[in-house]
Design an enzyme around this catalytic site. Sequence first.
Site, PDB file in Angstrom:
ATOM      1  N   GLU A   1       0.845  -1.201   0.000  1.00 34.08           N
ATOM      2  CA  GLU A   1       0.000   0.000   0.000  1.00 34.08           C
ATOM      3  C   GLU A   1       0.877   1.246   0.000  1.00 34.08           C
ATOM      4  OE1 GLU A   1      -3.975  -1.376   2.511  1.00 34.08           O
ATOM      5  OE2 GLU A   1      -2.161  -0.838   3.558  1.00 34.08           O
TER       6      GLU A   1
ATOM      7  N   CYS B   1      -5.737  -7.651  49.364  1.00 36.27           N
ATOM      8  CA  CYS B   1      -6.899  -8.541  49.541  1.00 36.27           C
ATOM      9  C   CYS B   1      -7.017  -9.089  50.967  1.00 36.27           C
ATOM     10  CB  CYS B   1      -6.837  -9.684  48.538  1.00 36.27           C
ATOM     11  SG  CYS B   1      -5.481 -10.814  48.869  1.00 36.27           S
TER      12      CYS B   1
ATOM     13  N   TYR C   1      33.569  21.488  23.145  1.00 37.85           N
ATOM     14  CA  TYR C   1      34.754  21.464  24.016  1.00 37.85           C
ATOM     15  C   TYR C   1      36.046  20.995  23.356  1.00 37.85           C
ATOM     16  CZ  TYR C   1      32.688  16.766  24.435  1.00 37.85           C
ATOM     17  OH  TYR C   1      32.130  15.554  24.174  1.00 37.85           O
TER      18      TYR C   1
ATOM     19  N   LYS D   1      32.520  17.032  32.819  1.00 32.19           N
ATOM     20  CA  LYS D   1      32.245  15.977  31.839  1.00 32.19           C
ATOM     21  C   LYS D   1      30.729  15.887  31.667  1.00 32.19           C
ATOM     22  CE  LYS D   1      33.425  11.147  30.851  1.00 32.19           C
ATOM     23  NZ  LYS D   1      32.180  10.845  30.234  1.00 32.19           N
TER      24      LYS D   1
ATOM     25  N   GLU E   1      29.147  18.055  23.178  1.00 28.82           N
ATOM     26  CA  GLU E   1      28.199  17.121  23.789  1.00 28.82           C
ATOM     27  C   GLU E   1      26.777  17.664  23.640  1.00 28.82           C
ATOM     28  OE1 GLU E   1      29.874  14.599  25.023  1.00 28.82           O
ATOM     29  OE2 GLU E   1      28.578  13.560  26.451  1.00 28.82           O
TER      30      GLU E   1
ATOM     31  N   CYS F   1      -5.929 -12.373  43.910  1.00 26.53           N
ATOM     32  CA  CYS F   1      -5.629 -11.070  44.508  1.00 26.53           C
ATOM     33  C   CYS F   1      -5.575 -10.015  43.393  1.00 26.53           C
ATOM     34  CB  CYS F   1      -4.294 -11.129  45.238  1.00 26.53           C
ATOM     35  SG  CYS F   1      -3.715  -9.514  45.774  1.00 26.53           S
TER      36      CYS F   1
ATOM     37  N   CYS G   1      -2.107  -9.490  53.261  1.00 31.09           N
ATOM     38  CA  CYS G   1      -1.916  -8.793  51.987  1.00 31.09           C
ATOM     39  C   CYS G   1      -2.531  -7.396  52.079  1.00 31.09           C
ATOM     40  CB  CYS G   1      -2.574  -9.585  50.856  1.00 31.09           C
ATOM     41  SG  CYS G   1      -2.541  -8.675  49.297  1.00 31.09           S
TER      42      CYS G   1
ATOM     43  N   GLU H   1      37.624  20.400  32.841  1.00 32.80           N
ATOM     44  CA  GLU H   1      36.274  20.709  32.343  1.00 32.80           C
ATOM     45  C   GLU H   1      35.269  19.761  32.973  1.00 32.80           C
ATOM     46  OE1 GLU H   1      36.488  20.201  28.113  1.00 32.80           O
ATOM     47  OE2 GLU H   1      38.205  21.545  27.979  1.00 32.80           O
TER      48      GLU H   1
ATOM     49  N   ASP I   1      27.151  14.775  30.692  1.00 30.15           N
ATOM     50  CA  ASP I   1      26.639  13.413  30.544  1.00 30.15           C
ATOM     51  C   ASP I   1      25.567  13.387  29.455  1.00 30.15           C
ATOM     52  OD1 ASP I   1      26.375  10.772  30.972  1.00 30.15           O
ATOM     53  OD2 ASP I   1      25.310  10.937  32.882  1.00 30.15           O
TER      54      ASP I   1
ATOM     55  N   CYS J   1       1.632 -13.317  48.934  1.00 26.64           N
ATOM     56  CA  CYS J   1       0.180 -13.376  49.064  1.00 26.64           C
ATOM     57  C   CYS J   1      -0.261 -14.607  48.273  1.00 26.64           C
ATOM     58  CB  CYS J   1      -0.474 -12.118  48.493  1.00 26.64           C
ATOM     59  SG  CYS J   1      -2.251 -12.331  48.298  1.00 26.64           S
TER      60      CYS J   1
ATOM     61  N   ARG K   1      29.188  10.019  17.311  1.00 21.43           N
ATOM     62  CA  ARG K   1      30.527   9.447  17.350  1.00 21.43           C
ATOM     63  C   ARG K   1      30.593   8.091  16.632  1.00 21.43           C
ATOM     64  NH1 ARG K   1      34.753   6.960  20.299  1.00 21.43           N
ATOM     65  NH2 ARG K   1      33.330   5.607  21.404  1.00 21.43           N
TER      66      ARG K   1
ATOM     67  N   LYS L   1      35.793   9.903  36.912  1.00 25.32           N
ATOM     68  CA  LYS L   1      34.360   9.619  37.063  1.00 25.32           C
ATOM     69  C   LYS L   1      33.964   9.748  38.534  1.00 25.32           C
ATOM     70  CE  LYS L   1      32.010   7.946  34.001  1.00 25.32           C
ATOM     71  NZ  LYS L   1      32.048   6.844  33.065  1.00 25.32           N
TER      72      LYS L   1
ATOM     73  N   ASP M   1       4.012   1.620  -0.925  1.00 24.81           N
ATOM     74  CA  ASP M   1       4.739   1.817  -2.184  1.00 24.81           C
ATOM     75  C   ASP M   1       3.831   2.343  -3.283  1.00 24.81           C
ATOM     76  OD1 ASP M   1       6.966  -1.023  -1.749  1.00 24.81           O
ATOM     77  OD2 ASP M   1       7.006   1.032  -1.005  1.00 24.81           O
TER      78      ASP M   1
ATOM     79  N   SER N   1      37.535   8.528  22.486  1.00 17.79           N
ATOM     80  CA  SER N   1      36.846   8.535  23.760  1.00 17.79           C
ATOM     81  C   SER N   1      37.935   8.754  24.821  1.00 17.79           C
ATOM     82  CB  SER N   1      36.146   7.197  23.920  1.00 17.79           C
ATOM     83  OG  SER N   1      35.478   7.170  25.124  1.00 17.79           O
ATOM     84  N   LEU N   2      37.587   8.736  26.099  1.00 11.98           N
ATOM     85  CA  LEU N   2      38.602   8.984  27.134  1.00 11.98           C
ATOM     86  C   LEU N   2      38.714   7.785  28.053  1.00 11.98           C
ATOM     87  CD1 LEU N   2      37.513  12.593  28.133  1.00 11.98           C
ATOM     88  CD2 LEU N   2      39.511  11.964  26.762  1.00 11.98           C
TER      89      LEU N   2
HETATM   90  S1  IVH Z   1      36.997  15.585  25.327  1.00  9.14           S
HETATM   91  C1  IVH Z   1      39.900  13.650  22.571  1.00  9.14           C
HETATM   92  N1  IVH Z   1      35.602  17.007  27.003  1.00  9.14           N
HETATM   93  O1  IVH Z   1      33.004  12.058  27.477  1.00  9.14           O
HETATM   94  C2  IVH Z   1      38.987  14.269  23.545  1.00  9.14           C
HETATM   95  N2  IVH Z   1      34.746  14.886  26.350  1.00  9.14           N
HETATM   96  O2  IVH Z   1      34.213   9.462  28.137  1.00  9.14           O
HETATM   97  C3  IVH Z   1      37.587  13.900  23.357  1.00  9.14           C
HETATM   98  N3  IVH Z   1      32.546  14.355  27.313  1.00  9.14           N
HETATM   99  O3  IVH Z   1      33.256  10.829  24.176  1.00  9.14           O
HETATM  100  C4  IVH Z   1      36.634  14.174  24.411  1.00  9.14           C
HETATM  101  N4  IVH Z   1      32.290  16.225  28.430  1.00  9.14           N
HETATM  102  O4  IVH Z   1      31.252  12.358  24.785  1.00  9.14           O
HETATM  103  C5  IVH Z   1      35.683  15.851  26.315  1.00  9.14           C
HETATM  104  N5  IVH Z   1      34.425  18.390  28.443  1.00  9.14           N
HETATM  105  C6  IVH Z   1      34.512  17.259  27.758  1.00  9.14           C
HETATM  106  C7  IVH Z   1      33.503  16.283  27.810  1.00  9.14           C
HETATM  107  C8  IVH Z   1      33.662  15.097  27.092  1.00  9.14           C
HETATM  108  C9  IVH Z   1      31.748  15.063  28.112  1.00  9.14           C
HETATM  109  C10 IVH Z   1      32.234  13.011  26.810  1.00  9.14           C
HETATM  110  C11 IVH Z   1      32.470  12.805  25.341  1.00  9.14           C
HETATM  111  C12 IVH Z   1      33.472  11.693  25.266  1.00  9.14           C
HETATM  112  C13 IVH Z   1      33.270  11.000  26.564  1.00  9.14           C
HETATM  113  C14 IVH Z   1      34.482  10.216  26.992  1.00  9.14           C
END
Ligand code: IVH
Length: 658
Positions: A35, A401, A220, A113, A168, A421, A398, A111, A115, A416, A134, A305, A37, A82-83
């Site tokens: 339909e 009930c 960032y 981080k 982010e 119930c 309960c 800085e 979320d 229960c 990413r 973290k 299509d 990533s870090l």
């Molecule tokens: S720098 C090469 N700065 O954390 C540097 N990352 O666990 C690349 N994130 O993939 C990242 N705040 O999604 C950077 N102030 C910040 C951040 C940040 C959050 C995230 C980012 C990264 C992840 C790594």
Amino acid sequence: MDNDIKERIKYLVDLLNKANIEYYINDNPTLTDNEFDSLLDELIKLENKYPKYKLDNSPTSKVGTSVISEFQKVEHPTPMFSLSDVFNEEEVRSFGKRVEKEISNPEFVCELKMDGLAVSLIYKNGKFVSAATRGDGRVGEDITNNVKTIKMLPLTLKEDIDLEVRGEIYMEYSVFEKLNEERERDGLQLFQNPRNAAAGSIRQLDSSITKSRNLSMLLYHLPNTNLSTHYETLELLKRVGLPTNPNTKLCKNIDEVLEYINYWSIHRPELEYPIDGIVIKVNDIASQRILGSTAKYPRWAIAYKFPAEEVVTRLDDIVCTVGRTGQITPNAVLEPVKVAGSTIRRATLHNAKYIEEKDLRIGDFVVIRKAGDVIPEVVRPVIERRENVTSYIMIDRCPICETRLVYSASKIDLICPNVNCPARNVNSLIHFAERDAMNIDGLGEKMMEDFYNMGFIKDITDIYKLKSRREEIIELEGYGNKSVDNLENSIENSKNNSLERLLNGLGISGIGLKTARVLARKYESIDNIINASLEELESIKDIGHILALNIREYFDNENNLKLINELKELGINMNYLGQKVIQDENFTNKKFVITGTISFMSRDEIKALIESRGGEAIDSVSKKTNVVIVGENPGSKYDKALKLNIEIWDEEKFKSLI
Ligand code: IVH
């Protein structure tokens, strides 16, 4: 005549856009593929013949269309790293020492981080061109149209420069709470946390939904720059009009870094957005180049973290709830308090033994702990602040009930025993419609409770007879024709689920989706399971004696057989529709752990795929794990896999093997 054509085009555009939304977003097809299509074909022909009537929001136009079929893959000009994570002062100091081995007197930029989810933006000549997720770091998904809906994104910079800039996308707490309130009202599944909500919002195929989610963004990182320090790159970003985080600090040494970490560990709750740690970067870019990177992480930056967050609040009361199997669970009723991004009002106290061991009393101030996605827990009472408290005496009847409670086989949990119930019944119904069971979208907890209390749904079969109540439902507040249409469609669609979903939904004691899948795959139809002997069932790997007894007990019960026959008559599929296990040397007899988000498949789909090829999906990494599949934003399981030298498959590798 012309008017007729105009009308017809408008009709087709609206119909097809709506069908796209239902199909891609609500997982609820309203047209068959044929339909769809043929209507699309008609629209294309009309638009070609009468281009002046072509509408901007036509599903046939790629640019500016609100619905796209999928996200295009894009290769990042510069890979996105990533870090690596650290969790305490000692690890931060040893990062400092590693840097100092190669760089004298390094400066660091600290800085927050954010979320959320990482994004890479491209500007050419000061004009915004594109945005990508990413992905696996090398190839991401093109989310340009959705990023354009973010208010903080400047489409034109204050200088005509070319930039590849990273940042982010996240959701502020207030936006997150409002969104979840709306979802709760609409019977939709709630987002676990602002990060999930942001990720879910950016991966919408309809940009107008992304727009309504009110996302935020901060930038960032510039992966390519002629500037000499990271701090200068942040100043450049600000100067050209890109949003950056003002809470950034240039630190002369690791002691200053630790001061920053301590400051934000305390002041984190004052922020309006979620952060999960602190990012520490070597400031000098020439030094960054000297330090270089491993395959996955730069050596010039780390993420500290935060530990699980703890707060103190008052335990106002303890109330017991009744689960679908009759299990009684005491719950802490708490003075609402914010922890790790969400407002906590309740927390499970598991059973009377738990309350006794922790010595929790009503009126106590208690410590609540929550980390990321983890369910909040009551850690301990604050004895020093104890006054005017009352001991809790576990109920013996309960709460719904009033039947006298009995102990479960474990002798710890109370049950229960009344199979009629109302609390047991309604929770069984809720379980039946849940995502892992029959996945009836829109028939959430609240709606099921309402329909149960109003007598619309008294048992499972009533769900499939709900159509006859259409007029009564439409009269209720909050239910329009459209929402009832959607509900009826989801119910109708659920009839075609594969057997394992039904088996899980029936609520046979101890049978979750995983075991249900084992049974469905082996027996292929419910009749074959009904006829399977105890001996045969218990000989199946993953079943064993207790589960085999539960299965037999369920199918030996006349009432349950009657229910299954009625469901059959109502048109519910009773057969396994998935694949049989195929032997695949990459999967068969191997144990897999999944961490992070794989862009093209959900967790459940990956697990099903692994199992369909004879592998096993497990939750935690140990020496026995054969492979860890790593997606975007992997958790600590990835680090553990690296430590234990376990084979890692990234998204690309996984894709190539399937
Ligand atoms: S720098 C090469 N700065 O954390 C540097 N990352 O666990 C690349 N994130 O993939 C990242 N705040 O999604 C950077 N102030 C910040 C951040 C940040 C959050 C995230 C980012 C990264 C992840 C790594």
